[in-house]
Scaffold this motif. Structure first.
Motif, PDB file in Angstrom:
ATOM      1  N   TRP A  36       0.853  -1.188   0.000  1.00 23.96           N
ATOM      2  CA  TRP A  36       0.000   0.000   0.000  1.00 23.96           C
ATOM      3  C   TRP A  36       0.887   1.236   0.000  1.00 23.96           C
ATOM      4  CZ3 TRP A  36      -5.092  -0.127  -0.744  1.00 23.96           C
ATOM      5  CH2 TRP A  36      -5.779  -1.316  -0.480  1.00 23.96           C
ATOM      6  N   TYR A  37       0.536   2.168  -0.855  1.00 25.63           N
ATOM      7  CA  TYR A  37       1.201   3.469  -0.939  1.00 25.63           C
ATOM      8  C   TYR A  37       0.138   4.543  -0.752  1.00 25.63           C
ATOM      9  CZ  TYR A  37       5.323   1.175  -2.928  1.00 25.63           C
ATOM     10  OH  TYR A  37       6.428   0.387  -3.117  1.00 25.63           O
ATOM     11  N   ARG A  38       0.582   5.740  -0.411  1.00 27.57           N
ATOM     12  CA  ARG A  38      -0.359   6.847  -0.319  1.00 27.57           C
ATOM     13  C   ARG A  38       0.278   8.122  -0.838  1.00 27.57           C
ATOM     14  NH1 ARG A  38      -0.746   7.508   6.296  1.00 27.57           N
ATOM     15  NH2 ARG A  38       1.342   8.399   6.618  1.00 27.57           N
ATOM     16  N   ASP A  50       4.209  -2.962   3.164  1.00 29.59           N
ATOM     17  CA  ASP A  50       4.227  -3.985   2.126  1.00 29.59           C
ATOM     18  C   ASP A  50       4.298  -5.364   2.764  1.00 29.59           C
ATOM     19  OD1 ASP A  50       7.595  -3.060   1.052  1.00 29.59           O
ATOM     20  OD2 ASP A  50       6.935  -4.259   2.773  1.00 29.59           O
ATOM     21  N   ILE A  51       4.006  -6.374   1.933  1.00 28.32           N
ATOM     22  CA  ILE A  51       3.882  -7.736   2.446  1.00 28.32           C
ATOM     23  C   ILE A  51       4.325  -8.704   1.360  1.00 28.32           C
ATOM     24  CG2 ILE A  51       1.431  -7.818   1.737  1.00 28.32           C
ATOM     25  CD1 ILE A  51       0.946  -9.558   4.274  1.00 28.32           C
ATOM     26  N   THR A  52       5.133  -9.672   1.754  1.00 25.39           N
ATOM     27  CA  THR A  52       5.567 -10.685   0.811  1.00 25.39           C
ATOM     28  C   THR A  52       4.485 -11.755   0.650  1.00 25.39           C
ATOM     29  OG1 THR A  52       6.559 -12.139   2.473  1.00 25.39           O
ATOM     30  CG2 THR A  52       7.941 -10.358   1.603  1.00 25.39           C
ATOM     31  N   ARG A  53       4.701 -12.641  -0.284  1.00 23.14           N
ATOM     32  CA  ARG A  53       3.751 -13.730  -0.505  1.00 23.14           C
ATOM     33  C   ARG A  53       3.629 -14.612   0.746  1.00 23.14           C
ATOM     34  NH1 ARG A  53       0.883 -16.112  -4.382  1.00 23.14           N
ATOM     35  NH2 ARG A  53       0.647 -18.364  -4.336  1.00 23.14           N
ATOM     36  N   ILE A  69      -1.176  -4.643   7.738  1.00 22.92           N
ATOM     37  CA  ILE A  69      -1.333  -5.142   6.378  1.00 22.92           C
ATOM     38  C   ILE A  69      -1.462  -6.656   6.434  1.00 22.92           C
ATOM     39  CG2 ILE A  69       1.164  -5.341   5.980  1.00 22.92           C
ATOM     40  CD1 ILE A  69       0.666  -4.471   3.071  1.00 22.92           C
ATOM     41  N   SER A  70      -2.307  -7.201   5.566  1.00 24.77           N
ATOM     42  CA  SER A  70      -2.478  -8.647   5.501  1.00 24.77           C
ATOM     43  C   SER A  70      -2.909  -9.024   4.081  1.00 24.77           C
ATOM     44  CB  SER A  70      -3.512  -9.126   6.530  1.00 24.77           C
ATOM     45  OG  SER A  70      -4.779  -8.551   6.271  1.00 24.77           O
ATOM     46  N   ASN A  96      -0.422  -1.808  -4.836  1.00 20.38           N
ATOM     47  CA  ASN A  96       0.642  -2.140  -5.774  1.00 20.38           C
ATOM     48  C   ASN A  96       0.983  -3.616  -5.638  1.00 20.38           C
ATOM     49  OD1 ASN A  96       3.874  -2.404  -6.091  1.00 20.38           O
ATOM     50  ND2 ASN A  96       3.075  -0.878  -7.514  1.00 20.38           N
ATOM     51  N   ALA A  97       1.304  -4.261  -6.764  1.00 13.71           N
ATOM     52  CA  ALA A  97       1.629  -5.683  -6.690  1.00 13.71           C
ATOM     53  C   ALA A  97       2.509  -6.106  -7.853  1.00 13.71           C
ATOM     54  CB  ALA A  97       0.346  -6.508  -6.697  1.00 13.71           C
ATOM     55  N   ASP A  98       3.358  -7.071  -7.578  1.00 10.78           N
ATOM     56  CA  ASP A  98       4.154  -7.732  -8.604  1.00 10.78           C
ATOM     57  C   ASP A  98       3.429  -9.026  -8.976  1.00 10.78           C
ATOM     58  OD1 ASP A  98       7.164  -6.757  -6.929  1.00 10.78           O
ATOM     59  OD2 ASP A  98       6.280  -5.885  -8.728  1.00 10.78           O
ATOM     60  N   ILE A  99       3.050  -9.124 -10.232  1.00  7.89           N
ATOM     61  CA  ILE A  99       2.217 -10.242 -10.672  1.00  7.89           C
ATOM     62  C   ILE A  99       2.845 -10.924 -11.883  1.00  7.89           C
ATOM     63  CG2 ILE A  99      -0.064 -10.869 -11.581  1.00  7.89           C
ATOM     64  CD1 ILE A  99      -1.220  -8.521 -10.005  1.00  7.89           C
TER      65      ILE A  99
END
Length: 120
Positions: A36-38, A50-53, A69-70, A96-99
């Motif tokens: 999450w960014y703001r 931020d959160i890893t997989r 965050i979850s 935001n995400a890396d997909i």
């Protein structure tokens, strides 16, 4: 086509709580790191958390102890529980995400943003 859609923003009084959600949709194989960014008016976009997989988390100092965050990998969804909100938390919040959606590589995606206003 991969999309990230945020929801849950709104107007809340100081000291209140909100829960943001970010859902990924479309055709893809895996979601890796998410965050999450703001961005407040007149300021640069900044990382909130931020959160890893594997659900290892990281927080900006300004939100530690107040935000959580979850993520739910089965639902392709990430959350941000925001408690003890302050006026300075007012901003547009972006997911935001890396997909990985296929070769050649991971791509980074942004949601459209959801407005959070903390005011009495």
């Amino acid at each position: 086509q991969v999309q990230l859609v945020e929801s849950g923003g709104g107007l809340v009084q100081p000291g209140g709580s909100l829960r943001l959600s970010c859902a990924a949709s479309g055709s893809f194989f895996s979601i890796y790191g998410m965050g999450w960014y703001r961005q407040a008016p007149g300021k640069q976009r900044e990382l909130v958390a931020d959160i890893t997989r594997e659900s290892t988390t990281n927080y900006a100092d300004s939100v530690k102890g107040r935000f959580t965050i979850s993520r739910d990998n089965a639902k392709n969804t990430m959350y941000l529980q925001m408690n003890s909100l302050k006026p300075e938390d007012t901003a547009v919040y972006y997911c935001n995400a890396d997909i990985y959606a296929g070769a050649p590589a991971l791509r980074n995606y942004w949601g459209q943003g959801t407005q959070v206003i903390v005011s009495s």
